[in-house]
Enzyme design. Structure first.
Site, short mmCIF file in Angstrom:
data_model
loop_
_atom_site.label_atom_id
_atom_site.label_comp_id
_atom_site.label_asym_id
_atom_site.label_seq_id
_atom_site.Cartn_x
_atom_site.Cartn_y
_atom_site.Cartn_z
N TYR A 85 0.88 -1.03 -0.19
CA TYR A 85 -0.01 -0.03 -0.05
C TYR A 85 0.96 1.35 -0.14
O TYR A 85 1.64 1.62 0.87
CB TYR A 85 -0.91 -0.05 1.12
CG TYR A 85 -1.98 1.03 1.36
CD1 TYR A 85 -2.07 1.74 0.32
CD2 TYR A 85 -2.77 1.20 2.57
CE1 TYR A 85 -3.18 3.05 0.46
CE2 TYR A 85 -3.66 2.18 2.65
CZ TYR A 85 -3.76 2.98 1.72
OH TYR A 85 -4.89 3.96 1.78
N LYS A 113 -1.29 -1.15 -4.09
CA LYS A 113 -2.47 -0.28 -4.15
C LYS A 113 -1.90 0.95 -3.99
O LYS A 113 -1.23 1.35 -3.21
CB LYS A 113 -3.05 -0.37 -2.75
CG LYS A 113 -4.36 0.43 -2.50
CD LYS A 113 -5.11 0.21 -1.11
CE LYS A 113 -6.06 1.43 -1.00
NZ LYS A 113 -6.70 1.25 0.36
N VAL A 155 -9.21 -0.59 -4.76
CA VAL A 155 -9.50 -1.07 -3.36
C VAL A 155 -10.29 0.18 -2.90
O VAL A 155 -9.74 1.24 -2.78
CB VAL A 155 -8.18 -1.24 -2.36
CG1 VAL A 155 -8.59 -1.30 -1.15
CG2 VAL A 155 -7.38 -2.16 -3.17
#
Length: 183
Positions: A85, A113, A155
């Protein structure tokens, strides 16, 4: 904001309730690398299907090698597939395309992400790491632009509140119905 024991309990109960019907993933956002590695290892033992790994939340390091070491240490602790992330806006620990190129050597890193807020990053990542990682956006109000640039998924934070709307938008984008998606 859960303690380590609480997070493990939530994962144990979720995995038991789901019984393999859908994948169960957990965020790994511990403050220290050793804690993050231990939590990822425990998720695997509990039967989780994967994790999304964040940089240490409370430690802002200007040293890229420290960030890389953190991610590598977590990956080494588990065989689970991992999403990295990148959210430098919130966590002040950016993972650059060049850093992702170095992390590409770690087999269980499978996805990114990307939440830098800069859609040019999508192109930069594809130019730097190709198709090595599945590429997701995490910035809900940039999903349309990110989809045009070829992300693999989203996401969605707003998915919790508006799951049907988000799914419909995603399906429009996947079908190339850009005018409807823009509306």
């Amino acid at each position: 904001t859960l303690s380590g024991a609480e997070k493990r309990l939530v994962m144990r109960e979720m995995i038991a309730a789901v019984r393999g019907r859908v994948p169960v993933l957990s965020g790994v956002a511990e403050a220290a690398t050793a804690e993050a590695a231990g939590y990822a290892r425990d998720c695997e033992k509990l039967g989780a299907d994967g994790c999304m790994v964040l940089p240490p939340m409370s430690y802002r390091t200007p040293d890229p090698e420290e960030r890389l070491t953190h991610f590598r240490s977590v990956a080494k602790a588990t065989g689970l597939p991992l999403m990295i992330y990148n959210n430098p806006v919130s966590y002040a620990n950016e993972v650059t395309p060049e850093m992702f190129a170095q992390l590409a050597k770690v087999r269980n890193f499978v996805a990114i992400k990307e939440s830098s807020g800069d859609t040019r990053r999508i192109t930069d990542l594809r130019n730097t790491v190709g198709e090595r990682f599945a590429l997701f956006t995490g910035v809900d109000d940039l999903v349309l632009e990110s989809a045009v640039l070829g992300i693999d998924g989203w996401v969605a934070g707003t998915g919790i509140a508006f799951p049907a709307h988000n799914q419909w938008l995603w399906e429009l984008m996947q079908a190339g119905e850009w005018s409807k998606a823009r509306e």
